[in-house]
Design a protein around this motif. Sequence first.
Motif, short mmCIF file in Angstrom:
data_model
loop_
_atom_site.label_atom_id
_atom_site.label_comp_id
_atom_site.label_asym_id
_atom_site.label_seq_id
_atom_site.Cartn_x
_atom_site.Cartn_y
_atom_site.Cartn_z
N GLU A 57 1.04 -1.13 0.12
CA GLU A 57 0.08 -0.03 0.00
C GLU A 57 0.77 1.23 -0.18
O GLU A 57 0.56 2.02 -0.78
N ALA A 58 1.88 1.34 0.92
CA ALA A 58 2.73 2.35 0.79
C ALA A 58 3.34 2.65 -0.55
O ALA A 58 3.49 3.83 -0.77
N THR A 59 4.01 1.59 -1.02
CA THR A 59 4.67 1.90 -2.30
C THR A 59 3.75 2.22 -3.40
O THR A 59 3.76 3.36 -4.18
N ALA A 60 2.76 1.72 -3.37
CA ALA A 60 1.53 2.15 -4.45
C ALA A 60 1.10 3.56 -4.43
O ALA A 60 0.97 4.36 -5.17
N ASP A 61 0.94 4.02 -3.10
CA ASP A 61 0.69 5.66 -2.74
C ASP A 61 1.70 6.38 -3.26
O ASP A 61 1.38 7.41 -3.77
N ARG A 62 3.07 5.98 -2.90
CA ARG A 62 4.26 6.78 -3.38
C ARG A 62 4.33 6.84 -5.00
O ARG A 62 4.58 7.99 -5.41
N VAL A 63 3.91 5.82 -5.66
CA VAL A 63 4.20 6.06 -7.07
C VAL A 63 2.85 6.71 -7.50
O VAL A 63 3.08 7.46 -8.72
N ARG A 64 1.85 6.48 -7.07
CA ARG A 64 0.59 7.23 -7.29
C ARG A 64 0.83 8.81 -7.34
O ARG A 64 0.54 9.49 -8.11
N ARG A 65 1.64 9.19 -6.27
CA ARG A 65 1.79 10.75 -5.83
C ARG A 65 2.93 11.03 -7.13
O ARG A 65 2.78 12.13 -7.33
N ALA A 66 3.87 10.30 -7.27
CA ALA A 66 4.75 10.58 -8.40
C ALA A 66 4.33 11.09 -9.62
O ALA A 66 4.70 11.89 -10.37
N LEU A 67 3.21 9.92 -10.15
CA LEU A 67 2.85 10.13 -11.40
C LEU A 67 1.88 11.42 -11.52
O LEU A 67 1.87 12.11 -12.26
N SER A 68 1.11 11.63 -10.22
CA SER A 68 0.42 12.69 -10.19
C SER A 68 1.05 14.21 -10.37
O SER A 68 1.00 15.06 -10.94
N ALA A 69 2.34 13.91 -9.66
CA ALA A 69 3.27 15.09 -9.79
C ALA A 69 3.77 15.45 -11.28
O ALA A 69 4.21 16.53 -11.64
N VAL A 70 3.70 14.44 -12.07
CA VAL A 70 4.03 14.60 -13.51
C VAL A 70 2.72 14.88 -14.66
O VAL A 70 2.94 14.54 -15.71
N GLY A 71 1.56 14.99 -13.84
CA GLY A 71 0.29 15.14 -14.74
C GLY A 71 -0.49 14.14 -15.07
O GLY A 71 -1.32 14.19 -15.72
N VAL A 72 -0.18 12.68 -14.38
CA VAL A 72 -0.99 11.62 -14.63
C VAL A 72 -1.90 11.18 -13.44
O VAL A 72 -1.06 10.81 -12.39
N GLU A 73 -3.14 11.34 -13.48
CA GLU A 73 -3.94 10.52 -12.27
C GLU A 73 -4.14 9.04 -12.45
O GLU A 73 -4.49 8.84 -13.51
N THR A 74 -3.83 8.03 -11.55
CA THR A 74 -4.09 7.02 -11.70
C THR A 74 -5.08 6.34 -10.70
O THR A 74 -5.23 6.95 -9.53
N ALA A 75 -5.52 5.13 -11.08
CA ALA A 75 -6.53 4.33 -9.96
C ALA A 75 -5.89 3.04 -9.68
O ALA A 75 -5.34 2.24 -10.59
#
Length: 225
Positions: A105-123
């Motif tokens: 869960e922690a890793t998925a959350d961190r990667v999700r935030r990283a992609l959001s920072a470059v303009g991509v929202e993931t689910a």
Amino acid sequence: MRVLRGRAATVEADRGRTGAMLARTGATGEPAVRVWTPHRQVAFGRRDAAESGYDRARAVARERGFEPIERRVGGRAVAHTGSTLAFARAVPVADARAGLADRYEATADRVRRALSAVGVETAAGEPPASFCPGSHSLRAGGKVVGIAQRVRTDAALVAGCVVVADREELASVLAPVYDALGQPFDPGSVGSVAAAGGPSDPEQVRTAVERELIDGDATVRRRAV
């Protein structure tokens, strides 16, 4: 926090570098992070190796310019085109039976935030018949991120991949590979950061993912090697 950058000269040496990172974390208790672009390869899982079409799948990968390897972490085959990112976070563990879900869960959350920072929202989740199907994936249109975990008695490695660009090339090699293995795969299930409106530059995405995996905390001691 130990931060490893770049890749080794060969596929085997590169795999050895991640293995050594995990072993060192187990021995010293110091966490480590690595985010990089591996050599062109198709990384098969152990279940793939048990399939009757495994030798043919390896030949198919090699015919298309991808080195076939067998990895310890993860499920089914994953392709790296040269722009595909790999990430690995090694952490010490006191009890190999505890913390598995929390680390995912922690890793998925961190990667999700990283992609959001470059303009991509993931689910969370993935489309049907995705490459390397699993419970810990992120999608943005198609599957963009897959995450796996390897646990030893002294350390755990949470690792995965991010499809930055080249989704068509990735799909074109995985389609005949999965066909040879007799496993379902839909080429349209493959997504990418670029296709979702983000950058196609792996270095830009790599920087964002690395920052999040080391917590983005300026107080953390970082030693890049």
